[in-house]
Design a protein around this motif. Structure first.
Motif, PDB file in Angstrom:
ATOM      1  N   SER A 159      -3.729   1.982 -10.137  1.00 40.34           N
ATOM      2  CA  SER A 159      -3.361   0.565 -10.108  1.00 40.34           C
ATOM      3  C   SER A 159      -4.584  -0.320 -10.303  1.00 40.34           C
ATOM      4  CB  SER A 159      -2.680   0.234  -8.780  1.00 40.34           C
ATOM      5  OG  SER A 159      -2.454  -1.158  -8.662  1.00 40.34           O
ATOM      6  N   VAL A 160      -5.693   0.019  -9.637  1.00 42.50           N
ATOM      7  CA  VAL A 160      -6.918  -0.773  -9.775  1.00 42.50           C
ATOM      8  C   VAL A 160      -7.444  -0.682 -11.208  1.00 42.50           C
ATOM      9  CG1 VAL A 160      -9.296  -1.039  -8.993  1.00 42.50           C
ATOM     10  CG2 VAL A 160      -7.502  -0.479  -7.347  1.00 42.50           C
ATOM     11  N   ALA A 161      -7.418   0.520 -11.774  1.00 43.49           N
ATOM     12  CA  ALA A 161      -7.884   0.692 -13.154  1.00 43.49           C
ATOM     13  C   ALA A 161      -7.007  -0.105 -14.121  1.00 43.49           C
ATOM     14  CB  ALA A 161      -7.856   2.175 -13.523  1.00 43.49           C
ATOM     15  N   PHE A 162      -5.696  -0.107 -13.880  1.00 43.89           N
ATOM     16  CA  PHE A 162      -4.770  -0.861 -14.726  1.00 43.89           C
ATOM     17  C   PHE A 162      -5.098  -2.350 -14.682  1.00 43.89           C
ATOM     18  CE2 PHE A 162      -0.889  -3.289 -15.395  1.00 43.89           C
ATOM     19  CZ  PHE A 162      -0.361  -2.712 -16.536  1.00 43.89           C
ATOM     20  N   ASP A 187     -18.189  -9.358 -13.728  1.00 42.72           N
ATOM     21  CA  ASP A 187     -17.107  -9.385 -12.741  1.00 42.72           C
ATOM     22  C   ASP A 187     -16.625  -7.975 -12.419  1.00 42.72           C
ATOM     23  OD1 ASP A 187     -17.098 -12.138 -12.497  1.00 42.72           O
ATOM     24  OD2 ASP A 187     -15.681 -12.414 -14.151  1.00 42.72           O
ATOM     25  N   VAL A 188     -16.195  -7.799 -11.164  1.00 42.68           N
ATOM     26  CA  VAL A 188     -15.711  -6.498 -10.695  1.00 42.68           C
ATOM     27  C   VAL A 188     -14.285  -6.667 -10.177  1.00 42.68           C
ATOM     28  CG1 VAL A 188     -16.072  -4.588  -9.087  1.00 42.68           C
ATOM     29  CG2 VAL A 188     -18.043  -5.790 -10.076  1.00 42.68           C
ATOM     30  N   VAL A 189     -13.365  -5.860 -10.682  1.00 43.89           N
ATOM     31  CA  VAL A 189     -11.990  -5.839 -10.191  1.00 43.89           C
ATOM     32  C   VAL A 189     -11.888  -4.711  -9.179  1.00 43.89           C
ATOM     33  CG1 VAL A 189      -9.571  -5.499 -10.793  1.00 43.89           C
ATOM     34  CG2 VAL A 189     -11.077  -6.760 -12.348  1.00 43.89           C
ATOM     35  N   ARG A 190     -11.446  -5.059  -7.968  1.00 45.99           N
ATOM     36  CA  ARG A 190     -11.386  -4.073  -6.896  1.00 45.99           C
ATOM     37  C   ARG A 190     -10.024  -4.131  -6.208  1.00 45.99           C
ATOM     38  NH1 ARG A 190     -15.784  -6.047  -2.634  1.00 45.99           N
ATOM     39  NH2 ARG A 190     -16.897  -6.814  -4.446  1.00 45.99           N
ATOM     40  N   GLY A 191      -9.757  -3.158  -5.358  1.00 39.26           N
ATOM     41  CA  GLY A 191      -8.528  -3.126  -4.577  1.00 39.26           C
ATOM     42  C   GLY A 191      -8.849  -2.852  -3.126  1.00 39.26           C
ATOM     43  N   GLU A 192      -7.805  -2.803  -2.311  1.00 35.02           N
ATOM     44  CA  GLU A 192      -7.997  -2.477  -0.903  1.00 35.02           C
ATOM     45  C   GLU A 192      -8.443  -1.026  -0.764  1.00 35.02           C
ATOM     46  OE1 GLU A 192      -7.788  -4.548   1.576  1.00 35.02           O
ATOM     47  OE2 GLU A 192      -7.142  -6.238   0.319  1.00 35.02           O
ATOM     48  N   GLU A 193      -9.151  -0.754   0.348  1.00 33.45           N
ATOM     49  CA  GLU A 193      -9.584   0.616   0.589  1.00 33.45           C
ATOM     50  C   GLU A 193      -8.374   1.531   0.687  1.00 33.45           C
ATOM     51  OE1 GLU A 193     -12.411   3.155   3.702  1.00 33.45           O
ATOM     52  OE2 GLU A 193     -12.184   0.971   3.899  1.00 33.45           O
ATOM     53  N   GLY A 194      -8.401   2.616  -0.057  1.00 35.37           N
ATOM     54  CA  GLY A 194      -7.294   3.558  -0.075  1.00 35.37           C
ATOM     55  C   GLY A 194      -6.175   3.197  -1.037  1.00 35.37           C
ATOM     56  N   ALA A 195      -6.358   2.121  -1.818  1.00 34.39           N
ATOM     57  CA  ALA A 195      -5.330   1.718  -2.773  1.00 34.39           C
ATOM     58  C   ALA A 195      -5.226   2.741  -3.895  1.00 34.39           C
ATOM     59  CB  ALA A 195      -5.646   0.335  -3.340  1.00 34.39           C
ATOM     60  N   ASP A 196      -4.137   2.653  -4.656  1.00 38.06           N
ATOM     61  CA  ASP A 196      -3.914   3.576  -5.755  1.00 38.06           C
ATOM     62  C   ASP A 196      -4.979   3.348  -6.827  1.00 38.06           C
ATOM     63  OD1 ASP A 196      -2.944   5.273  -7.666  1.00 38.06           O
ATOM     64  OD2 ASP A 196      -1.209   4.045  -8.192  1.00 38.06           O
ATOM     65  N   PRO A 197      -5.814   4.355  -7.125  1.00 40.09           N
ATOM     66  CA  PRO A 197      -6.863   4.167  -8.134  1.00 40.09           C
ATOM     67  C   PRO A 197      -6.311   3.768  -9.492  1.00 40.09           C
ATOM     68  CG  PRO A 197      -7.235   6.181  -6.873  1.00 40.09           C
ATOM     69  CD  PRO A 197      -5.872   5.685  -6.506  1.00 40.09           C
ATOM     70  N   GLY A 228     -14.309  -1.946 -13.252  1.00 40.67           N
ATOM     71  CA  GLY A 228     -13.159  -1.592 -12.433  1.00 40.67           C
ATOM     72  C   GLY A 228     -13.567  -0.615 -11.346  1.00 40.67           C
ATOM     73  N   ALA A 229     -13.453  -1.027 -10.079  1.00 43.43           N
ATOM     74  CA  ALA A 229     -13.873  -0.187  -8.947  1.00 43.43           C
ATOM     75  C   ALA A 229     -12.684   0.663  -8.494  1.00 43.43           C
ATOM     76  CB  ALA A 229     -14.391  -1.044  -7.807  1.00 43.43           C
ATOM     77  N   ALA A 230     -12.382   1.706  -9.251  1.00 43.23           N
ATOM     78  CA  ALA A 230     -11.228   2.547  -8.954  1.00 43.23           C
ATOM     79  C   ALA A 230     -11.547   3.691  -8.002  1.00 43.23           C
ATOM     80  CB  ALA A 230     -10.631   3.103 -10.255  1.00 43.23           C
ATOM     81  N   ASP A 231     -12.774   3.744  -7.495  1.00 45.33           N
ATOM     82  CA  ASP A 231     -13.105   4.717  -6.448  1.00 45.33           C
ATOM     83  C   ASP A 231     -12.739   4.082  -5.110  1.00 45.33           C
ATOM     84  OD1 ASP A 231     -14.064   6.630  -4.776  1.00 45.33           O
ATOM     85  OD2 ASP A 231     -16.100   6.669  -5.590  1.00 45.33           O
ATOM     86  N   THR A 232     -11.443   4.003  -4.851  1.00 45.93           N
ATOM     87  CA  THR A 232     -10.953   3.250  -3.688  1.00 45.93           C
ATOM     88  C   THR A 232     -11.058   4.026  -2.388  1.00 45.93           C
ATOM     89  OG1 THR A 232      -8.705   4.046  -4.134  1.00 45.93           O
ATOM     90  CG2 THR A 232      -9.347   1.948  -5.124  1.00 45.93           C
ATOM     91  N   PHE A 233     -11.448   5.283  -2.435  1.00 41.52           N
ATOM     92  CA  PHE A 233     -11.544   6.075  -1.217  1.00 41.52           C
ATOM     93  C   PHE A 233     -12.899   5.926  -0.539  1.00 41.52           C
ATOM     94  CE2 PHE A 233      -8.500   8.266  -4.000  1.00 41.52           C
ATOM     95  CZ  PHE A 233      -7.382   8.167  -3.197  1.00 41.52           C
ATOM     96  N   ARG A 234     -13.835   5.287  -1.210  1.00 37.42           N
ATOM     97  CA  ARG A 234     -15.169   5.067  -0.626  1.00 37.42           C
ATOM     98  C   ARG A 234     -15.485   3.581  -0.709  1.00 37.42           C
ATOM     99  NH1 ARG A 234     -20.074   7.002  -2.322  1.00 37.42           N
ATOM    100  NH2 ARG A 234     -19.412   6.850  -4.494  1.00 37.42           N
ATOM    101  N   ALA A 235     -15.421   2.904   0.449  1.00 35.56           N
ATOM    102  CA  ALA A 235     -15.734   1.475   0.467  1.00 35.56           C
ATOM    103  C   ALA A 235     -17.166   1.233  -0.009  1.00 35.56           C
ATOM    104  CB  ALA A 235     -15.543   0.916   1.879  1.00 35.56           C
TER     105      ALA A 235
END
Length: 383
Positions: free
Chosen positions: A253-256, A241-251, A218-225
């Motif tokens: 939410s990505v972890a969930f 597999d890696v679950v990621r979100g948009e840059e700046g997304a709620d960490p 889970g790539a929950a470090d969303t503040f650093r692309a």
């Protein structure tokens, strides 16, 4: 008719013939040439085909096959190194970088006379190795008793036994990477920027894959692309597999979603990388606590690993205290222990938090992360 008259008639006839010839040549020279056929006419008259002429065979039409793009070849997956060889390298690397501590202590303890000056030198050596004041005093007292009072003969054996006891071999250093009731184990990895946190997540994934466990990252470090891309690269190398979100997304939410994905797939372990937190930013620490709470709506967090740069010394201990208060740290990962770090930090951080050092980073290679073993660590110190 007389011959004279006949001659005159013949001359006249010849003269008339010559005049007619000259006139004919002049007239034909003045005539215009017949016009050439117009080759630019819109309609060309094609002569009828000769039915007896042989039929000319036309060439068959050429069929051009469309180019078919071959599907991209999947990258060859790497085979991570097993635990046994990692421990061998742990001894080798630590012996090279930390051996001076053990050699210095053995040289002092092997003197013919252990006077007060010698014991002060032993104490100074331990303090400069970042063991800490209280552990140093305890160790010196134990060595005094066994070598000076009780008269035990082999300084190396005594020193090894006391150092192993100081590192505490009885602590449970197993990674809690398995869940219960069909849920995956969830490992939350925290730490400040620059400690090697994202790299550590990738290296832990390699250890688990080497043990034939299924993993989701889970790539929950969303503040650093760059952190997200770095983690994706680690995953690709071992087929994780890696679950990621948009840059700046709620960490959170990505972890969930990462834990949710892992539960739906039935994987063994979900590793969640978090943003590097500054220990003096209370708002960020509160957010880290939120990440853990949101994850636990899906499955319990089985392990919280704090990544510490072993070269930071006392500053690392301050970080450890703050993180432990925010998310209840269960284990320590010491990175860069093979460089200029002082091995005594292992003892200090365990005393400070009451939790074990579970993994140590030994270099920049993809498999340079090993489970911590107290005996192997002390043997390396002593060369």
């Amino acid at each position: 008719m007389s011959s004279v008259a006949l001659l005159v008639l013949l001359v006249a006839v010849v003269g008339i013939a010559l005049v007619a010839l000259v006139v004919g040549l002049l007239v034909s020279g003045r005539r215009k040439p017949a016009p050439l056929p117009d080759t630019h006419s819109d309609v060309l008259t094609t002569p009828p085909a000769d039915p007896e002429a042989p039929t000319e065979l036309s060439a068959p039409p050429v069929t051009i096959e469309p180019e078919v793009e071959e599907p991209p070849t999947a990258p060859e997956l790497e085979r991570p190194e097993g635990t046994a060889s990692r421990l061998v390298r742990l001894r080798q690397r630590l012996a090279g970088s930390q051996g001076s501590l053990g050699r210095g202590l053995l040289a002092l303890l092997s003197r013919d006379r252990l006077d007060e000056d010698t014991w002060e030198s032993i104490e100074d050596t331990l303090l400069t190795a970042d063991i800490g004041v209280a552990p140093t005093q305890e160790l010196v007292e134990r060595l005094r008793t066994r070598l000076r009072v009780e008269g035990e003969g082999d300084p190396r054996t005594v020193l090894r036994e006391e150092l192993v006891a100081l590192v505490d071999p009885d602590l449970d250093r197993r990674l809690q990477v398995s869940g219960e009731d069909g849920t995956p184990g969830v490992v939350l990895v925290v730490g400040v920027n620059g400690a090697g946190k994202t790299t550590t997540v990738g290296k832990i994934a390699r250890i688990l894959v080497a043990e034939e466990r299924s993993v989701v990252l889970g790539a929950a470090d969303t503040f650093r692309a760059a952190a997200v891309e770095q983690l994706a690269t680690w995953g690709e190398r071992v087929g994780v597999d890696v679950v990621r979100g948009e840059e700046g997304a709620d960490p959170a939410s990505v972890a969930f979603r990462a834990v949710q994905s892992g539960a739906e797939r039935g994987v063994d372990t979900v590793l969640v990388d978090t943003a590097g937190r500054l220990q003096n930013k209370q708002g960020l620490m509160d957010e880290l606590g939120k990440v853990k709470r949101v994850i636990e709506k899906q499955a319990p967090v089985t392990e919280v690993l704090l990544v510490l740069d072993a070269t930071t010394g006392q500053n690392g201990l301050i970080q450890a205290r703050v993180f432990s208060e925010a998310v209840a740290v269960t284990g320590i990962v010491l990175t860069k222990l093979d460089g200029s770090a002082k091995g005594g930090i292992v003892v200090q951080v365990q005393r400070e938090l009451g939790v074990p050092v579970k993994l140590v980073g030994l270099g920049e290679g993809p498999d340079d992360l090993a489970p911590f073993d107290a005996g192997a660590f002390v043997d390396a110190l002593l060369g």
